[in-house]
Design an enzyme around this catalytic site. Structure first.
Site, mmCIF file in Angstrom:
data_model
loop_
_atom_site.group_PDB
_atom_site.id
_atom_site.type_symbol
_atom_site.label_atom_id
_atom_site.label_comp_id
_atom_site.label_asym_id
_atom_site.label_seq_id
_atom_site.Cartn_x
_atom_site.Cartn_y
_atom_site.Cartn_z
ATOM 1 C CD GLN A 128 46.984 -31.330 10.385
ATOM 2 O OE1 GLN A 128 45.920 -31.502 11.171
ATOM 3 N NE2 GLN A 128 47.104 -31.505 9.158
ATOM 4 C CG ASP B 265 46.373 -26.658 1.536
ATOM 5 O OD1 ASP B 265 47.539 -26.924 1.557
ATOM 6 O OD2 ASP B 265 45.756 -26.177 2.672
ATOM 7 C CG ASN C 157 42.437 -24.543 5.186
ATOM 8 O OD1 ASN C 157 43.626 -24.208 4.721
ATOM 9 N ND2 ASN C 157 42.098 -23.980 6.126
#
Length: 359
Positions: free
Chosen positions: A201, A242, A252
């Site tokens: 990502q 998150d 996370n």
């Protein structure tokens, strides 16, 4: 500049679909998908076509609103049973990101408050609520960016992990928000973006967003973070989240806790940035956060022309890890920056009603 990705999750013009930018194809292809069936919506969330905790919440709200619109012709009892079933199905698609259950819970409470209202009226109300969640996220990201920018000086070096920019939210993002906002105001930063194995990502999304915005970004492999810090090139670490537990432990993307440990060793402040909707006061510590395990092929073959591991080898592929609160210098939210002790500062930040997602 901050507007260029603002429409990557939206309700379809027909009100019965959700349109998303397929993040799995970036940076090589920009393609939008229209989701109508529950299976398509669940698959899009599970396969990370839409990802980032706030963006998942926005998408889930639009998905439930679109499904309600599709079913507004059903008898009231069946309509409400379908809403409950579909909400549970969406909620199970990714267990770690609290924004998913938070957004669905918010829509569920709106429907419940309407009592015996006609299905068409409930569907319209859910649409209003989903749009409100999206609009609020835009404002929250701007506020997070403003607060986070107070932690940076012109010329600072910042290390990031995973992706918490506009693609993961609505506009600006969380962890990338201060960098984008500061750049708009003429500040200059040197950003080191971890590639973020195994789904890359950081390489595919963070480097893409920052490069598009004109930010000085250098892509590094995850195992290069230590030498970059040792070289004195990093003044702060900014990451998203998150889920944040009541004691400040933060879940996370996998590898985040390692970055925090390195930052502690080198005396570099480590900040977690996210909206208050990611803070779960019903979750006492990070030990209580369910960690999603993903397909071993993401490690063995996904981004390779040929598999790069023996066919029968075992794999452990957690999507997230938990950073201990003792490693976190501050948690930046739209309502301000929380400091230790987090058990007190987080609880003081959030009215109880704001943190009551349906379970």
């Amino acid at each position: 500049m901050s507007q260029y990705l603002s429409g990557h999750v939206r309700l379809g013009d027909d009100l019965t679909s959700v349109v998303i930018l397929d993040q799995t194809l970036l940076p090589n292809e920009v393609k939008y998908l229209t989701l109508r069936a529950p299976e398509e919506m669940v698959e899009a969330i599970q396969s990370l076509r839409v990802r980032g905790a706030p963006a998942i919440g926005i998408c889930a709200g639009y998905c439930l609103a679109a499904l309600a619109q599709q079913r507004k012709g059903l008898p009231p009892d069946r309509f409400r049973a379908e809403l409950h079933r579909l909400s549970a199905r969406l909620n199970a698609s990714r267990p770690t990101a609290v924004n998913l259950s938070w957004a669905l819970g918010r829509l569920g409470r709106r429907a419940h408050a309407m009592g015996d209202a006609a299905p068409a009226a409930v569907a319209a109300a859910l649409r209003e609520e989903a749009i409100a969640i999206h609009q609020e996220d835009v404002a929250m990201c701007r506020a997070i960016s403003e607060h986070g920018l107070t932690l940076l000086r012109d010329g600072d070096g910042v290390l990031t992990h995973c992706n918490a920019g506009p693609l993961a939210t609505s506009q600006y993002g969380t962890a990338l928000g201060p960098l984008l906002l500061g750049t708009e105001r003429g500040m200059r930063f040197r950003v080191f973006a971890d590639e973020t194995r195994p789904l890359l990502q950081g390489a595919r999304l963070t480097a893409y967003e920052l490069h598009q915005a004109g930010v000085d970004v250098t892509l590094i492999c995850d195992n290069m973070a230590s030498i970059v810090m040792k070289n004195g090139w990093v003044d702060a670490c900014f990451v998203g989240c998150d889920r944040v537990a009541a004691n400040g432990d933060a879940a996370n993307k996998i590898g985040t806790s390692g970055v925090a440990i390195l930052a502690k060793h080198y005396g570099i402040p480590f900040y977690v940035l996210g909206p208050t909707s990611t803070i779960d006061l019903d979750c006492p510590t990070g030990d209580d956060i369910q960690i999603e395990l993903r397909d071993p092929e993401e490690i063995k073959s996904k981004f390779y022309a040929r598999p790069m591991a023996p066919a029968g080898v075992k794999c452990y592929n957690p999507a997230f890890d938990v950073t201990d609160h003792t490693l976190i210098s501050g948690i930046v939210t739209e309502r301000g920056i929380c400091r230790p002790p987090y058990g007190q500062s987080l609880a003081a930040l959030i009215p109880p009603l704001d943190n009551s997602p349906a379970r």
